[in-house]
Design a protein around this motif. Sequence first.
Motif, mmCIF file in Angstrom:
data_model
loop_
_atom_site.group_PDB
_atom_site.id
_atom_site.type_symbol
_atom_site.label_atom_id
_atom_site.label_comp_id
_atom_site.label_asym_id
_atom_site.label_seq_id
_atom_site.Cartn_x
_atom_site.Cartn_y
_atom_site.Cartn_z
ATOM 1 N N LYS A 1 0.871 -1.176 0.000
ATOM 2 C CA LYS A 1 0.000 0.000 0.000
ATOM 3 C C LYS A 1 0.915 1.235 0.000
ATOM 4 C CE LYS A 1 -3.933 -2.231 0.351
ATOM 5 N NZ LYS A 1 -4.999 -2.170 -0.662
ATOM 6 N N TYR A 2 1.553 1.463 -1.132
ATOM 7 C CA TYR A 2 2.584 2.488 -1.201
ATOM 8 C C TYR A 2 1.995 3.908 -1.131
ATOM 9 C CZ TYR A 2 5.254 -1.530 -2.832
ATOM 10 O OH TYR A 2 5.854 -2.759 -2.941
ATOM 11 N N GLU A 3 0.863 4.111 -1.728
ATOM 12 C CA GLU A 3 0.265 5.450 -1.719
ATOM 13 C C GLU A 3 -0.133 5.842 -0.303
ATOM 14 O OE1 GLU A 3 -3.204 7.944 -4.111
ATOM 15 O OE2 GLU A 3 -2.819 5.822 -4.563
ATOM 16 N N PHE B 1 1.187 8.545 4.972
ATOM 17 C CA PHE B 1 1.562 8.412 6.381
ATOM 18 C C PHE B 1 2.896 9.103 6.651
ATOM 19 C CE2 PHE B 1 3.950 6.037 9.631
ATOM 20 C CZ PHE B 1 3.093 6.161 10.721
ATOM 21 N N LEU B 2 3.845 8.972 5.724
ATOM 22 C CA LEU B 2 5.154 9.593 5.906
ATOM 23 C C LEU B 2 5.076 11.120 5.856
ATOM 24 C CD1 LEU B 2 7.353 7.187 3.756
ATOM 25 C CD2 LEU B 2 7.612 7.619 6.194
ATOM 26 N N GLU B 3 4.203 11.646 5.025
ATOM 27 C CA GLU B 3 4.068 13.102 4.950
ATOM 28 C C GLU B 3 3.548 13.690 6.257
ATOM 29 O OE1 GLU B 3 1.572 13.909 1.652
ATOM 30 O OE2 GLU B 3 3.051 13.254 0.144
ATOM 31 N N LYS B 4 2.692 12.920 6.939
ATOM 32 C CA LYS B 4 2.139 13.409 8.205
ATOM 33 C C LYS B 4 3.108 13.225 9.365
ATOM 34 C CE LYS B 4 -2.594 12.259 6.846
ATOM 35 N NZ LYS B 4 -3.767 11.399 7.139
ATOM 36 N N LYS C 1 8.536 6.085 -4.854
ATOM 37 C CA LYS C 1 8.423 7.284 -4.010
ATOM 38 C C LYS C 1 8.387 6.901 -2.537
ATOM 39 C CE LYS C 1 5.330 11.169 -3.094
ATOM 40 N NZ LYS C 1 4.022 11.804 -3.435
ATOM 41 N N PHE C 2 7.660 5.812 -2.219
ATOM 42 C CA PHE C 2 7.554 5.365 -0.827
ATOM 43 C C PHE C 2 8.919 4.972 -0.277
ATOM 44 C CE2 PHE C 2 7.183 1.619 2.002
ATOM 45 C CZ PHE C 2 6.538 2.213 3.070
ATOM 46 N N SER D 1 14.836 8.663 3.477
ATOM 47 C CA SER D 1 15.122 10.050 3.864
ATOM 48 C C SER D 1 14.742 10.365 5.310
ATOM 49 C CB SER D 1 14.375 11.004 2.922
ATOM 50 O OG SER D 1 12.975 10.855 3.061
ATOM 51 N N LEU D 2 14.183 9.416 6.030
ATOM 52 C CA LEU D 2 13.805 9.663 7.424
ATOM 53 C C LEU D 2 15.057 9.887 8.273
ATOM 54 C CD1 LEU D 2 10.955 7.021 7.912
ATOM 55 C CD2 LEU D 2 10.694 9.492 7.743
#
Length: 448
Positions: A271-273, A278-281, A311-312, A318-319
């Motif tokens: 569920k990459y999208e 989730f990462l943006e938040k 992208k995911f 990058s975290l």
Amino acid sequence: MWRNIIRFSRGSNNIIKRTYLSDGYKLDQEWSQRLTTSILQKINSENLYVDLSSKFQQKKKITAIDVDIYMNKADERNVEEAADLLQKLRLTSQAHKILDSSQHAFIRLAQHHTETLFSVLNSRLDYGVFLDNYTANLLMDSFIKEKNFMLAARVATIQMLQEDMTHPITRYLSLYSCYKFSDNLETFTDLIPPAPVEVEKVAQPVSKKKKEEIRKRVGYLRNPYNDDHFDLTNTNHLVGKTFLYLADEIKKDDEALANSFSLLGYALYEKYEEGSQFLEKSKQLPVYKEVLEKISTFGSKVENLDENGQKFYDNVKSLSNQKDGKVDEVIENFVKKAVSENESKDIEEQKKTFQKWLELREQTLNNEINRLKRIQRLEDIEKLQEEMDKQEQKLWFFENIENIKLDIEDKKVFHPQRWFGKKKKPKKLDENYVPPDVESITRARRAK
């Protein structure tokens, strides 16, 4: 003396296997108390199975209490027979009355026969057997002890499908099982389709006759549908969805652990999208470095990644707020904490449950016996009524002969007259008509 003790302790490390639940949690002694009851002492499991099977074949009826008695009396040699009776019960009107003790007894009975066990647990509609928190804990602890993390993770995914992770021990044993299994992901054995059986083709003699056309009826084709839950058959998707489900449950205990398993769940579930959203938040939220490395390793093995997937994985790399530490040890600490806080309470509750099952079995059996007695009494009354009517008819035959004749007349069955088509009108006959032969004869006589 101390040297001998040290040597023994070193040697015993190779024998003792790690387990989290104590032996007292299994309640083997309390569970065996059911065999001392008068109901089960009188039963021969083999004879009971034969009786129930023949009863099902003749009348398509067996009762839930009969199946429960068999489940609690049978031993490990009767696992296949027990599964067969559960399936037969589901085909009767008593399917909804299956007792919780029957399900518990079967799970205990089949815990070492994993192929049959998971076949039954996967086919909930066919067998009606569901895990509860206690049996799930027993199975996962046993499989973890054997280091069979695949089966332990399978139990966890089944609990996820049932959406029941409220118990702390179940929650963290499931998390530990799935995380250890993610080190070496394999396809769950019970989800592997059976290999097709190859049939040897026998060469047939060539015939000059025209081949007969054979037509076969096929089932109605329906549009494909996947509910993205019970229809999941991909091992990675099942484990990934379990991680996502558990992440919500453990968020209040360890935020970094919850974030890490959310990301791992999105990666396995593909569920990459949703994962990118989730990462943006939560870009600045803490995550465990070890889990991120595992996600990157898994991503490198995925073939034909789409744009959302790429992208995911780029966002995961990058975290920056990464936390050190061994994740399995962190989970183990939560497991031990959950066991220390809930084990004694679970034991006491399960003891009470066993006692309730004994009382319920006796009560249900008495109700069934009384029901059968009522049916038998009604049948006896009907037979007696028929005999009395016949006897009365004999004694008062001559007084009631006219009524008897009327009854006989009423009982006659009059069949409707068959129609053979429209009747033709008979031809009109001429009274003066004389056939030619007869006229010639009369003329000859007159001439004489």
